[in-house]
Design an enzyme around this catalytic site. Structure first.
Site, mmCIF file in Angstrom:
data_model
loop_
_atom_site.group_PDB
_atom_site.id
_atom_site.type_symbol
_atom_site.label_atom_id
_atom_site.label_comp_id
_atom_site.label_asym_id
_atom_site.label_seq_id
_atom_site.Cartn_x
_atom_site.Cartn_y
_atom_site.Cartn_z
ATOM 1 N N HIS A 128 0.843 -1.216 0.000
ATOM 2 C CA HIS A 128 0.000 0.000 0.000
ATOM 3 C C HIS A 128 0.868 1.252 0.000
ATOM 4 O O HIS A 128 0.988 1.906 1.042
ATOM 5 C CB HIS A 128 -0.909 0.002 1.238
ATOM 6 C CG HIS A 128 -2.064 0.950 1.159
ATOM 7 N ND1 HIS A 128 -1.958 2.305 1.425
ATOM 8 C CD2 HIS A 128 -3.358 0.750 0.835
ATOM 9 C CE1 HIS A 128 -3.141 2.892 1.303
ATOM 10 N NE2 HIS A 128 -4.000 1.966 0.942
ATOM 11 N N ILE A 150 1.742 4.821 1.313
ATOM 12 C CA ILE A 150 0.823 5.723 2.015
ATOM 13 C C ILE A 150 0.188 4.946 3.165
ATOM 14 O O ILE A 150 -0.254 3.804 2.979
ATOM 15 C CB ILE A 150 -0.285 6.241 1.075
ATOM 16 C CG1 ILE A 150 0.325 7.104 -0.041
ATOM 17 C CG2 ILE A 150 -1.325 7.052 1.843
ATOM 18 C CD1 ILE A 150 -0.694 7.557 -1.080
ATOM 19 N N GLY A 172 -5.869 4.810 5.284
ATOM 20 C CA GLY A 172 -6.760 5.672 6.064
ATOM 21 C C GLY A 172 -7.402 4.946 7.228
ATOM 22 O O GLY A 172 -7.575 5.515 8.314
ATOM 23 N N VAL A 173 -7.731 3.670 7.023
ATOM 24 C CA VAL A 173 -8.368 2.909 8.107
ATOM 25 C C VAL A 173 -7.420 2.734 9.292
ATOM 26 O O VAL A 173 -7.859 2.670 10.445
ATOM 27 C CB VAL A 173 -8.873 1.539 7.604
ATOM 28 C CG1 VAL A 173 -10.027 1.710 6.646
ATOM 29 C CG2 VAL A 173 -7.750 0.740 6.954
ATOM 30 N N GLU A 226 -7.768 3.748 13.125
ATOM 31 C CA GLU A 226 -7.453 2.764 14.158
ATOM 32 C C GLU A 226 -6.495 3.350 15.191
ATOM 33 O O GLU A 226 -6.648 3.110 16.401
ATOM 34 C CB GLU A 226 -6.833 1.516 13.511
ATOM 35 C CG GLU A 226 -6.239 0.515 14.488
ATOM 36 C CD GLU A 226 -7.267 -0.170 15.380
ATOM 37 O OE1 GLU A 226 -6.870 -0.659 16.465
ATOM 38 O OE2 GLU A 226 -8.450 -0.224 15.005
#
Length: 209
Positions: free
Chosen positions: A112, A118, A121-122, A126
């Site tokens: 990723h 990067i 986003g999750v 978290e």
């Protein structure tokens, strides 16, 4: 009256300095030269660099409240899913500010993305949830080390990519805590270099039974 007018004209067209009244055009010229010298000095300093010591000193006033060892006693998470490195501000039962240092060594960057790593986003959300967990698991009715689950997330907005080398500075605030049912609601946001990277209007958590 004519004499007074002449005097007034001389004063208006002059500037008072330590040397007495100086013609305005000379004073402006001197001020301009001073600004140029100051600009050159600043540019020279920037070109030379401020050095490691000065850059390191920028965070000397930031004190660690909970170290990584302390966090390990509060959260059940472990590598590679422990996403809070330290806590630098903490108000019991209310809010906290935590730090996440983003490094290329983290396994999710392998895919990723291979050519443009990067932080997902999750995982940013978290990380905020874990920071909120550090607050919640020290409240009445909770036990440090207990497992808690996401029960809902609302109003998430990502503002800029978070990449390896970034320092994610996060803050969370507990909006509601129900000790009887083990439910909590929190809001949070995180910044990189003073710019908002992600914000969450509301997160809901439930302690595992």
């Amino acid at each position: 009256m004519k004499f007074l007018s002449i005097v007034a004209t001389v004063i208006v067209s002059s500037v008072f300095t330590t040397e007495g009244f100086v013609p305005q055009h000379q004073a402006l010229h001197r001020a301009s030269k001073t600004r140029v010298y100051a600009d050159v000095a600043v540019e020279a300093e920037v070109a030379a660099g401020v050095g490691a010591e000065a850059i390191s000193a920028l965070t000397k006033s930031v004190k660690t409240v909970f170290s990584l060892e302390d966090i390990n006693k509060i959260l059940p998470h472990r590598y590679p899913f422990l996403l809070v490195d330290k806590v630098v501000e903490y108000e019991k039962g209310k809010k906290a500010v935590g730090i996440k240092s983003v490094t290329l060594n983290e396994p999710h960057f392998t895919g990723h993305f291979p050519d443009r790593p990067i932080m997902p986003g999750v995982l940013q959300v978290e990380a905020l949830a874990q920071l909120a967990g550090i607050v919640c698991l020290q409240m009445d009715g909770a036990t440090p080390g207990a497992v808690f689950f996401f029960a809902g997330v609302d109003g998430v907005k990502w503002k800029k990519p978070v990449v390896p080398g970034d320092t994610l500075v996060m803050e969370v605030e507990i909006l509601k805590w129900n000790a009887k049912f083990g439910l909590a609601k929190a809001t949070g946001r995180a910044y990189v270099d003073g710019q908002l990277a992600v914000e969450v209007k509301e997160m809901t958590f439930a302690l595992a039974k």
